[in-house]
Design an enzyme around this catalytic site. Sequence first.
Site, PDB file in Angstrom:
ATOM      1  N   ARG A  84      -2.256 -51.498  22.380  1.00 55.37           N
ATOM      2  CA  ARG A  84      -1.305 -51.153  23.431  1.00 55.37           C
ATOM      3  C   ARG A  84      -1.096 -49.649  23.454  1.00 55.37           C
ATOM      4  O   ARG A  84      -1.393 -48.946  22.481  1.00 55.37           O
ATOM      5  CB  ARG A  84       0.022 -51.873  23.208  1.00 55.37           C
ATOM      6  N   LYS A 126      10.470 -53.526  27.877  1.00 52.67           N
ATOM      7  CA  LYS A 126      11.316 -53.792  29.041  1.00 52.67           C
ATOM      8  C   LYS A 126      12.756 -54.040  28.626  1.00 52.67           C
ATOM      9  O   LYS A 126      13.684 -53.665  29.335  1.00 52.67           O
ATOM     10  CB  LYS A 126      10.764 -54.996  29.803  1.00 52.67           C
ATOM     11  N   GLU A 161       5.286 -60.492  33.071  1.00 53.96           N
ATOM     12  CA  GLU A 161       6.444 -61.368  33.177  1.00 53.96           C
ATOM     13  C   GLU A 161       7.462 -60.640  34.051  1.00 53.96           C
ATOM     14  O   GLU A 161       7.794 -59.486  33.772  1.00 53.96           O
ATOM     15  CB  GLU A 161       7.017 -61.634  31.777  1.00 53.96           C
TER      16      GLU A 161
HETATM   17  P1  ATP Z   1       7.590 -55.787  27.214  1.00 55.71           P
HETATM   18  O1  ATP Z   1       7.668 -56.010  25.751  1.00 55.71           O
HETATM   19  O2  ATP Z   1       7.919 -54.428  27.633  1.00 55.71           O
HETATM   20  O3  ATP Z   1       8.304 -56.842  28.018  1.00 55.71           O
HETATM   21  P2  ATP Z   1       5.238 -57.222  27.630  1.00 55.71           P
HETATM   22  O4  ATP Z   1       3.937 -57.006  26.968  1.00 55.71           O
HETATM   23  O5  ATP Z   1       6.016 -58.392  27.194  1.00 55.71           O
HETATM   24  O6  ATP Z   1       6.056 -55.898  27.539  1.00 55.71           O
HETATM   25  P3  ATP Z   1       4.313 -58.292  30.042  1.00 55.71           P
HETATM   26  O7  ATP Z   1       4.977 -58.311  31.357  1.00 55.71           O
HETATM   27  O8  ATP Z   1       4.155 -59.566  29.324  1.00 55.71           O
HETATM   28  O9  ATP Z   1       5.119 -57.271  29.175  1.00 55.71           O
HETATM   29  O10 ATP Z   1       2.934 -57.513  30.121  1.00 55.71           O
HETATM   30  C1  ATP Z   1       1.972 -57.687  31.104  1.00 55.71           C
HETATM   31  C2  ATP Z   1       0.667 -57.142  30.600  1.00 55.71           C
HETATM   32  O11 ATP Z   1       0.785 -55.764  30.314  1.00 55.71           O
HETATM   33  C3  ATP Z   1       0.238 -57.835  29.344  1.00 55.71           C
HETATM   34  O12 ATP Z   1      -1.115 -58.214  29.481  1.00 55.71           O
HETATM   35  C4  ATP Z   1       0.418 -56.809  28.271  1.00 55.71           C
HETATM   36  O13 ATP Z   1      -0.563 -56.954  27.279  1.00 55.71           O
HETATM   37  C5  ATP Z   1       0.266 -55.499  29.036  1.00 55.71           C
HETATM   38  N1  ATP Z   1       1.057 -54.456  28.381  1.00 55.71           N
HETATM   39  C6  ATP Z   1       2.379 -54.466  28.140  1.00 55.71           C
HETATM   40  N2  ATP Z   1       2.760 -53.357  27.467  1.00 55.71           N
HETATM   41  C7  ATP Z   1       1.639 -52.621  27.282  1.00 55.71           C
HETATM   42  C8  ATP Z   1       1.359 -51.369  26.646  1.00 55.71           C
HETATM   43  N3  ATP Z   1       2.317 -50.641  26.056  1.00 55.71           N
HETATM   44  N4  ATP Z   1       0.082 -50.918  26.659  1.00 55.71           N
HETATM   45  C9  ATP Z   1      -0.879 -51.632  27.248  1.00 55.71           C
HETATM   46  N5  ATP Z   1      -0.695 -52.813  27.848  1.00 55.71           N
HETATM   47  C10 ATP Z   1       0.546 -53.326  27.873  1.00 55.71           C
HETATM   48 MG    MG Z   2       6.217 -60.304  27.530  1.00 53.06          MG
END
Ligand code: ATP
Ligand code: MG
Length: 606
Positions: free
Chosen positions: A307, A317, A72
């Site tokens: 994760r 983020k 995102e």
């Molecule tokens: P945040 O909570 O930091 O915004 P998010 O998971 O919402 O993280 P996205 O941009 O939706 O962020 O993530 C893109 C991809 O990265 C998703 O497929 C998510 O599963 C993966 N991802 C995010 N954080 C991690 C992590 N700590 N370890 C492994 N994969 C991750």
């Molecule tokens: Mg997200």
Amino acid sequence: MSSPTPSVCQGGGTQPPGKPLPPSNFLRQIIESDLSRNAYAQRCWGGTPGDAAHHRRGVLDPARIRTRFPPEPNGYLHVGHAKSICLNFGLARDYGGVCHLRFDDTNPERENQEYVDAIIDAVRWLGFDWHDGETSHLYQASDYFDFMLRAAEYLIDAGHAYVDEQTPEQIRAHRGDFETPGVNSPFRDRPQAESRQRFADMRQGMYPDGAMVLRARIDMASPNLNLRDPVIYRIRHATHHNTGDRWCIYPMYTFAHPIEDALENITHSICTLEFEDQRPFYDWLLERLLEGGLIQAPPPKQIEFARLNLSFVVTSKRKLAQLVSQGHVQGWDDPRMPTIAGLRRRGYTPESLHLFSERIGVSKSDSWIDYQTLEGCLRETLDRNAQRAMAVLDPVELVLDNWDEVMGTGFLDECHAPVHPHDPERGQRSFKMGKELWIDRSDYQDTPAKGFFRLFPGNKVRLKYGHVIECTHADHDEQGQVLRVHARLLPDTKSGTAGSNAVKVKGVITWVARADGIPAEVRWYDRLFRDAQPDASGKDFLESLQPNSLRVLSAFIEPSLGNARKENRFQFERHGYFVADRIDHTPERPVFNLAVGLKDSWNPHA
Ligand code: ATP
Ligand code: MG
């Protein structure tokens, strides 16, 4: 007569994977099993994402598997995303597939172009590419809004969705919990035509935010709360960075994501464990759309992995954004940030992050990875490649009082050292030794502590790559602070010359000559947080911020560093690995960032 071009895709074809595969894991096993039973071999690919009819007009999908990395664009990517990138792009590469880069931009309020650009930069820098020949597989979920609307209308018509006019509070209250089943909405059984009309009005902008929502009609008593008629569309009068003001209704993530995967022909939709409870809805939705003939069979499948949780950092983020907006760091790419941009500026190489991702592997259960594992990967890759150099980070003057007599007044003695100790082919660096040198303040003590073998009056040490010297005394200021250290040079002890080892010493120190040393700014970083788990169990992560995580040092560096370019990486002997800052470094005003210390090393600033 030549045979007509088939209007419907048919036949089958696979391409063998390239190089030998890395160690197996449960994701690889799933993919290998799917490939061996040709689970996805019959899918067609219309050349671009699209619905069932579009793909049917295409060719057999030349990609054996399709994965995607779907960030995102609401912030910069972090080290957890790096794991996901390496995983998704790596699996596609290893199994003759393709990985799409998809912006999951269904949430207009928090997303913007700066983040889109930064994400593209980060994925590229990690060495991955979403091109397959001429085709670019870079997509935006917002380009699928038309299809999503159609899917929603189909669900309404088929009796699988309804417009609910309860307030958000009522919806929440009627959802029930693990012990109590939910309560059906009074709007649940309204005629389909009425829902269609309301949904059209929502779309036309006739209602304010929150006035009503579209919900899937599944089961208000389901033990899985995510199946209790989840909301799939909501009203948001907001400008979207891609679609502008075209829409005032937006799909929910849980509705949008399976559709994005299906339109893009994704085979393995790999996500983190917190989406495990969403999988039944993912499957439910795609089954309904298959029944309606809207998407191609077989549908993608969601697979969850644990994760990355890394100690001493936060990887959300939202929290990273807070560190930036409140000025705790100097930006998203601050070298203390666990963002990919921050790690890059800190001196991390793409190779070190690949190694890290491989080393931590993938699993089905959450765990914490020690920050030292990440540092170890960097050290390992830098040790192999980084040019060596001497630098004095906290300088104090050393005067060799007998220099004029022994070496000659004004004489500068040329010294040599290998560019890399394990790679003689990389040649030698050279620098001068003279009467006046810079040494690290911590290399001198008036009264030596137990186990201290470096400079103190009466003690001998070797100046690395140079002569042995014997310390005589030091000058102090009124506060007792050391101003200058004095020593005598011992003739015929120069490193590499015959008989140089006649005098035994217990300590070797690094130095830079006053004559050819170059002033440089060195940014010495410590961990940003004191706690190993700064945000565990709802703690305020800001309370664990380390006060002095950046110290700016006025250092001297050896002359071979004079032509260092931005992002060149070095080992400063005895100190650690450093990188020329990719923003602020210039040859006229060198700036180096501490990347990582030497393993088990003596730390001059501890
Ligand atoms: P945040 O909570 O930091 O915004 P998010 O998971 O919402 O993280 P996205 O941009 O939706 O962020 O993530 C893109 C991809 O990265 C998703 O497929 C998510 O599963 C993966 N991802 C995010 N954080 C991690 C992590 N700590 N370890 C492994 N994969 C991750
Ligand atoms: Mg997200």
